[in-house]
Design a protein around this motif. Sequence first.
Motif: not given
Length: 392
Positions: A307, A311, A391-392
């Motif tokens: 992740r 991101a 994206s986070h």
Amino acid sequence: MLGLSTRVMRTLPIAALLAFVSPAFLLAHRLPLPSQLPVNPGIGVDTMAANVWGRPWQRQTASIYRRWSEFLASDRPRFTAPGTVPSPYWDIEEQRRWITFPLALNLSGGGGAPTILDIRPAMPGADSVYVVKTLFTSPETSRLPLALVRVYAVRRDGQWVFSNALPRLTRSWRRVTVGPFTYVVAPGYQFRPEQARLAVAFTDSVARAFGVSMPRDVEYFLTESPDEMNRILGIDWMPTATDGGALSSGPNRLIVSGDSRRGENYRHELAHIALSEWSTRGVHPMVWEGVATWLGGTLGMSSAETRRAYAKYLGEHTDVTLDAVLHARVDQGFRPAGAAIIQMVYAEKGLAGVKALLSAGPSEDALKATLQRVLGGSWADIQSRWRQLASH
């Protein structure tokens, strides 16, 4: 650009390569199967059975070439249906052992136009076993290489039949059974029983959570590098990264690891094995790869590391959309993009929502319709929410 060189691949962000070696990624882009494309001989393959002075072994190449061409032109390279009439072209014991029995073809993607590059004895001076090497290329005019596959031709009952590299190259390896897994350990590999026990616990927890049976009789091959992993499978080349990886086949109850750091406990492939009965129902490749990445990470990274890497990649590439990932010819994060979809659905609808995605079917239209039904909102809205989450 599925045939990027290692030098070029090393210049790309790691997240851009996360699904590069996935057969599901190749299938998602609908590469034609060998049976749909003509088979061509390489420049070094004698298809006329010429009696070449000093090379009596070459007399066999024409008949082997014909048999392998017939196999590639048949529907057998993607043999997936249990109980189907056995193929006359393949070793019968391997057909009993594995449902999708041409392992190198299936685990490398197996699509594209085949060129038979080389046919020669497996051992100098012998002519009972031959090595057959086939290059698969993209069907477009660019003819970019996709995979170089190696199988073995063996004479049985007056006919040539083909067999995999895996049993031939690993028959002397040590075998250790832990729960449902039989680990087949490469010479020099330091087997870690505690990691094997963690693998059993993880697989059991995934199976229980999704309400499926714990897999049984899984063969798990352990090697120390992606090159060795590919070599024992009969994959002499395909686009791959150099920092880890593994391949699995749920129907065959098979995992092959090329990452010694996570070898016994490679959770992405363990998730695939745990959920393998879902794959027989027809799952969109992004959902199938996404759920395994969400549960177990990918390419040697944990799910959390994946992740973070993705991101960072999206922060540097603001033009990447979910549609772009679905339709890209160069991977833009197929696995982590799918993991973000799964996380988004799980956060709002729990495992029931994830199961709905797994049951939606393999088409893109079915995926979009199910996401809109489960999450509510338009496809444009879902893409925006996906981008914000990923994206986070």
